[in-house]
Each structure stands twice: as structure tokens, then as C-alpha cells.
Design an enzyme around this catalytic site. Structure first.
Site, PDB file in Angstrom:
ATOM      1  N   SER A 165       0.778  -1.240   0.000  1.00 46.28           N
ATOM      2  CA  SER A 165       0.000   0.000   0.000  1.00 46.28           C
ATOM      3  C   SER A 165       0.810   1.290   0.000  1.00 46.28           C
ATOM      4  CB  SER A 165      -0.972   0.021   1.181  1.00 46.28           C
ATOM      5  OG  SER A 165      -0.277   0.232   2.389  1.00 46.28           O
TER       6      SER A 165
ATOM      7  N   LYS B 161       0.588   4.730   6.710  1.00 46.09           N
ATOM      8  CA  LYS B 161      -0.017   5.554   5.661  1.00 46.09           C
ATOM      9  C   LYS B 161       0.523   6.975   5.743  1.00 46.09           C
ATOM     10  CE  LYS B 161      -2.843   2.161   4.727  1.00 46.09           C
ATOM     11  NZ  LYS B 161      -2.471   1.237   3.704  1.00 46.09           N
TER      12      LYS B 161
END
Length: 183
Positions: free
Chosen positions: A39, A80
Site C-alpha cells: 500500500s 499511511k
């Protein structure tokens, strides 16, 4: 014999002090983290090992574009990039990110976007559409993975509570070929 006992005792005390200091540093200041998944590509890869600075959030608030590690569930931590801070509006339209109505240049994605040939790198969305809120709430962050096509982030899981932030990813120590500060 007394000298040997005294020397042994000194070594035990030194070792105990070292372990205590290492525990304090690990618990309060820094922690090692392993990237799990795709990701955050192209900037971080599956298996990269990072140092997370917990201290950065003791002395200050997260900043836009910081890469943070947070508790997503009781069993799973995510890594993230911070995109939205409390009070921000977020929108992605025609593969361009807008924060508070202003176009944001995401230099860390430019090379990766150019390789994307089959449509937009980031699908269109608004904060309202994905979270039901017009602005990022107080005490919350809006986060996105750098690999927008393959990331479970605030578009799916909602905004992230400040209390769930473990710290800022600051340094990659593995693989050795990529050693350095995280951008």
C-alpha cells in the site's frame, strides 16, 4: 573471591541498567516496524524495516504528508501518509488531490503516476462521500496509502483517531540498499 563477586555484581547492575534504558527508549521514543503489504509503494516496500519515532508526536502534532503508523485494529497496525488534518476538506478529481479547495502537488507520487497507463492513479472521491463528513473532525486524521489503487486507507476505514497514532516513520534501516530517512 570477594573481587570476583563484586565484579559479577557490577556486570549484573550494568546489564540491568542497559536493559531498562533500552526498554524506555523502545516504549517511549522509538520502535522498529516492518512494512506489510504494497500500500505504500513506490516509496516503501513490503518487508522494509523502519524506525518509528514516537517522540515526534509527544512534542508536536502530525504534519501533512508525514508517514505514520497507527493501530487500525487491535491486531493490525497500518502505515499511511497523512493527507488531511482536523478542519480540512479533501477531494480527488481527475487524478489531482485538493486540500481545502487548493490543488496539492504530490511529488512523492509523480514518477509512479507516469507509469500508470490504464486510467487514473487515484479514483475520484470527496471526504463527504467516503466518510460522511464535510471536514476532517477534531482529533482525527485523513490518511492515504501511496499506492492509491491498492491501499486500505481513510477512503475505506474512515478517519484515524490521534490516540491510535504510534508515531512517525522516520528512518529505513532495511534493506541496506535503501537505508535512509523516509520521505
Amino acid at each position: 573471591m570477594a573481587r570476583t563477586k563484586n565484579e559479577t555484581w557490577e556486570w549484573i547492575k550494568a546489564l540491568a541498567a542497559a536493559l531498562l534504558l533500552a526498554g524506555i527508549i523502545r516504549f517511549f521514543l522509538f520502535a522498529p516496524v516492518v512494512v506489510d503489504g504494497q500500500s505504500m509503494m513506490p516509496n516503501l516496500h513490503d518487508g522494509d524495516r523502519l524506525i518509528v519515532s514516537k517522540f515526534s508526536y509527544i512534542i508536536g502534532d502530525p504534519k501533512r504528508f508525514d508517514i505514520v503508523v497507527f493501530h487500525a485494529t487491535e491486531e493490525k497496525d497500518y502505515i499511511k501518509r497523512v493527507i488531511g488534518l482536523p478542519g480540512d476538506t479533501i477531494e480527488s478529481k481527475n487524478d489531482t488531490l485538493y486540500v481545502n479547495g487548493k490543488k496539492v502537488k504530490e511529488e512523492y507520487l509523480e514518477a509512479y503516476k507516469k507509469k500508470t497507463k490504464d486510467g487514473n492513479f487515484t479514483y475520484d472521491f470527496t471526504l463527504l462521500e467516503v466518510t460522511g463528513k464535510k471536514e476532517v473532525p477534531q482529533g482525527q486524521l485523513f490518511v492515504l496509502g501511496d499506492n492509491r489503487r491498492n491501499s486500505s486507507d481513510s477512503r475505506n476505514i474512515g478517519t484515524v483517531d490521534d490516540d491510535n497514532i504510534l508515531g512517525k516513520a522516520s528512518f529505513r534501516f532495511w534493506p541496506l540498499s535503501d537505508i535512509g530517512f523516509v520521505k
